[in-house]
Design a protein around this motif. Structure first.
Motif, PDB file in Angstrom:
ATOM      1  N   GLY A  68      14.598   4.002  69.775  1.00 15.61           N
ATOM      2  CA  GLY A  68      13.571   5.077  70.323  1.00 15.61           C
ATOM      3  C   GLY A  68      13.102   6.277  69.183  1.00 15.61           C
ATOM      4  O   GLY A  68      12.351   7.100  69.498  1.00 15.61           O
ATOM      5  N   TRP A  69      13.595   5.940  67.947  1.00 18.40           N
ATOM      6  CA  TRP A  69      12.671   6.338  66.820  1.00 18.40           C
ATOM      7  C   TRP A  69      12.239   5.455  65.664  1.00 18.40           C
ATOM      8  O   TRP A  69      12.857   4.229  65.524  1.00 18.40           O
ATOM      9  CB  TRP A  69      14.018   6.977  66.112  1.00 18.40           C
ATOM     10  CG  TRP A  69      13.789   7.764  64.777  1.00 18.40           C
ATOM     11  CD1 TRP A  69      13.106   8.961  64.798  1.00 18.40           C
ATOM     12  CD2 TRP A  69      13.932   7.539  63.504  1.00 18.40           C
ATOM     13  NE1 TRP A  69      12.992   9.274  63.536  1.00 18.40           N
ATOM     14  CE2 TRP A  69      13.355   8.171  62.806  1.00 18.40           C
ATOM     15  CE3 TRP A  69      14.425   6.431  62.983  1.00 18.40           C
ATOM     16  CZ2 TRP A  69      13.441   8.377  61.518  1.00 18.40           C
ATOM     17  CZ3 TRP A  69      14.493   5.954  61.651  1.00 18.40           C
ATOM     18  CH2 TRP A  69      14.016   7.381  60.955  1.00 18.40           C
ATOM     19  N   ARG A 121       8.354   2.234  73.626  1.00 16.98           N
ATOM     20  CA  ARG A 121       9.456   1.125  73.391  1.00 16.98           C
ATOM     21  C   ARG A 121       9.603  -0.103  74.332  1.00 16.98           C
ATOM     22  O   ARG A 121      10.069  -1.113  73.885  1.00 16.98           O
ATOM     23  CB  ARG A 121      10.569   2.080  74.112  1.00 16.98           C
ATOM     24  CG  ARG A 121      10.919   3.319  73.442  1.00 16.98           C
ATOM     25  CD  ARG A 121      11.970   4.064  74.027  1.00 16.98           C
ATOM     26  NE  ARG A 121      13.314   3.698  73.655  1.00 16.98           N
ATOM     27  CZ  ARG A 121      14.517   4.141  73.707  1.00 16.98           C
ATOM     28  NH1 ARG A 121      14.437   5.312  74.404  1.00 16.98           N
ATOM     29  NH2 ARG A 121      15.549   3.584  73.424  1.00 16.98           N
ATOM     30  N   CYS A 142       6.450  10.085  72.420  1.00 14.10           N
ATOM     31  CA  CYS A 142       7.820  10.527  73.803  1.00 14.10           C
ATOM     32  C   CYS A 142       7.509  11.823  74.124  1.00 14.10           C
ATOM     33  O   CYS A 142       7.543  12.823  73.480  1.00 14.10           O
ATOM     34  CB  CYS A 142       9.235  10.620  72.819  1.00 14.10           C
ATOM     35  SG  CYS A 142      10.304  10.774  73.720  1.00 14.10           S
ATOM     36  N   LEU A 186      14.023  11.482  69.101  1.00 14.51           N
ATOM     37  CA  LEU A 186      13.147  10.490  69.662  1.00 14.51           C
ATOM     38  C   LEU A 186      11.587  10.484  69.517  1.00 14.51           C
ATOM     39  O   LEU A 186      11.395  11.728  69.491  1.00 14.51           O
ATOM     40  CB  LEU A 186      13.423  10.283  71.147  1.00 14.51           C
ATOM     41  CG  LEU A 186      14.994   9.722  71.628  1.00 14.51           C
ATOM     42  CD1 LEU A 186      14.750   9.966  73.004  1.00 14.51           C
ATOM     43  CD2 LEU A 186      15.206   8.533  70.960  1.00 14.51           C
TER      44      LEU A 186
END
Length: 63
Positions: A46-47, A10, A59, A3
């Motif tokens: 999340g990437w 996000r 993150c 992540l």
């Protein structure tokens, strides 16, 4: 896949993506509105591949 997109980032990506896709689906904006799929998918996953290339990591949670 590690992540590299934080919670705030996000949330913004998901909201912006949903707004753009909704506007495109209703015909309010042109076809370019479908570009909202990109932030939507990266927010949900999340990437972000661009973050990986640039060495950015928002993150704080490590997986």
């Amino acid at each position: 896949m590690k992540l590299n997109v934080g919670t705030f980032d996000r949330t913004l990506r998901i909201v912006a993506g949903l707004v753009l896709v909704a506007l495109a689906a209703t015909g309010t904006v042109g076809l370019w509105g479908w570009i909202g799929v990109v932030p939507l998918v990266t927010g949900l996953a999340g990437w972000c591949p661009a973050y990986s290339l640039l060495g950015i990591d928002s993150c704080k949670v490590r997986t």
